[in-house]
Design an enzyme around this catalytic site. Sequence first.
Site, PDB file in Angstrom:
ATOM      1  N   ASP A  19      -8.187  -6.393   7.380  1.00 14.66           N
ATOM      2  CA  ASP A  19      -7.943  -7.260   6.228  1.00 14.66           C
ATOM      3  C   ASP A  19      -6.485  -7.724   6.185  1.00 14.66           C
ATOM      4  O   ASP A  19      -5.933  -7.964   5.127  1.00 14.66           O
ATOM      5  CB  ASP A  19      -8.310  -6.537   4.929  1.00 14.66           C
ATOM      6  CG  ASP A  19      -7.496  -5.248   4.732  1.00 14.66           C
ATOM      7  OD1 ASP A  19      -6.667  -4.932   5.614  1.00 14.66           O
ATOM      8  OD2 ASP A  19      -7.697  -4.577   3.721  1.00 14.66           O
ATOM      9  N   HIS A  53      -1.534  11.500  15.835  1.00 13.91           N
ATOM     10  CA  HIS A  53      -2.162  10.630  14.834  1.00 13.91           C
ATOM     11  C   HIS A  53      -1.083   9.800  14.133  1.00 13.91           C
ATOM     12  O   HIS A  53      -0.054  10.332  13.709  1.00 13.91           O
ATOM     13  CB  HIS A  53      -2.896  11.498  13.806  1.00 13.91           C
ATOM     14  CG  HIS A  53      -3.400  10.732  12.625  1.00 13.91           C
ATOM     15  ND1 HIS A  53      -4.559   9.987  12.658  1.00 13.91           N
ATOM     16  CD2 HIS A  53      -2.898  10.576  11.379  1.00 13.91           C
ATOM     17  CE1 HIS A  53      -4.754   9.417  11.478  1.00 13.91           C
ATOM     18  NE2 HIS A  53      -3.760   9.763  10.674  1.00 13.91           N
ATOM     19  N   HIS A  62      -4.168   4.365  10.317  1.00 10.50           N
ATOM     20  CA  HIS A  62      -5.425   3.643  10.531  1.00 10.50           C
ATOM     21  C   HIS A  62      -5.148   2.149  10.623  1.00 10.50           C
ATOM     22  O   HIS A  62      -4.120   1.677  10.142  1.00 10.50           O
ATOM     23  CB  HIS A  62      -6.404   3.929   9.391  1.00 10.50           C
ATOM     24  CG  HIS A  62      -6.939   5.335   9.402  1.00 10.50           C
ATOM     25  ND1 HIS A  62      -6.294   6.360   8.759  1.00 10.50           N
ATOM     26  CD2 HIS A  62      -8.023   5.878  10.013  1.00 10.50           C
ATOM     27  CE1 HIS A  62      -6.977   7.490   8.968  1.00 10.50           C
ATOM     28  NE2 HIS A  62      -8.023   7.222   9.719  1.00 10.50           N
ATOM     29  N   ARG A 111      -4.216  -4.991   9.903  1.00 11.23           N
ATOM     30  CA  ARG A 111      -3.227  -4.281   9.093  1.00 11.23           C
ATOM     31  C   ARG A 111      -3.164  -2.844   9.593  1.00 11.23           C
ATOM     32  O   ARG A 111      -4.044  -2.051   9.332  1.00 11.23           O
ATOM     33  CB  ARG A 111      -3.645  -4.319   7.619  1.00 11.23           C
ATOM     34  CG  ARG A 111      -2.769  -3.501   6.684  1.00 11.23           C
ATOM     35  CD  ARG A 111      -3.080  -3.822   5.228  1.00 11.23           C
ATOM     36  NE  ARG A 111      -4.448  -3.471   4.868  1.00 11.23           N
ATOM     37  CZ  ARG A 111      -4.834  -2.297   4.343  1.00 11.23           C
ATOM     38  NH1 ARG A 111      -3.922  -1.371   4.104  1.00 11.23           N
ATOM     39  NH2 ARG A 111      -6.090  -2.057   4.051  1.00 11.23           N
ATOM     40  N   CYS A 133       0.829  -1.217   0.000  1.00  9.73           N
ATOM     41  CA  CYS A 133       0.000   0.000   0.000  1.00  9.73           C
ATOM     42  C   CYS A 133       0.853   1.252   0.000  1.00  9.73           C
ATOM     43  O   CYS A 133       0.336   2.336  -0.209  1.00  9.73           O
ATOM     44  CB  CYS A 133      -0.985   0.005   1.158  1.00  9.73           C
ATOM     45  SG  CYS A 133      -0.226   0.291   2.776  1.00  9.73           S
ATOM     46  N   CYS A 153      -1.811   0.499   9.163  1.00 11.20           N
ATOM     47  CA  CYS A 153      -1.254   1.263   8.055  1.00 11.20           C
ATOM     48  C   CYS A 153      -0.822   2.609   8.623  1.00 11.20           C
ATOM     49  O   CYS A 153      -1.650   3.446   8.951  1.00 11.20           O
ATOM     50  CB  CYS A 153      -2.354   1.413   6.996  1.00 11.20           C
ATOM     51  SG  CYS A 153      -1.784   2.107   5.466  1.00 11.20           S
TER      52      CYS A 153
END
Length: 145
Positions: A110, A103, A106, A118, A66, A120
């Site tokens: 999946d 932050h 996320h 996951r 990704c 990310c």
Amino acid sequence: MDDKIEKPDGEWRRVLSPEEYHVLREKGTERPFTGKYWNTHGEGVYRCAGCGLELFVSGAKFDSGCGWPSFDAPAAEGAVATQEDGSYGMRRTEVMCPRCGGHLGHVFDDGPTATGLRYCINSAALRFEASRSANISEKGNEKPG
Ligand SMILES: [Zn+2]
């Protein structure tokens, strides 16, 4: 985790790079395949770029394709905080540093490993610290020649 770190906005701006500030304090997202760590494979720990808290370890990192560093689990239970995020018309789960509230990215359900998760995460939210025993560091990615 009750030793929370809170700083005024101007202090965060002073200690963070513009990219780190944008991700950590403004919930920004770096462009995929541009961050420092999406293709890092060295052994070590990934700390919060804001406060240095250990968030992830290299053993949990996997290639998700990704363009962001992806992990199948945090460094320990409670090493990261999560909350529902309904921004941009999507229902996602935001991942944050439990100590400074920065932050990180996320988490999605999946993931390809046994955890099914996951994480990310933006490179700009992380600081990689190579483990001393395996002194390869992130430069281990570079191909010889
Ligand atoms: Zn932090």
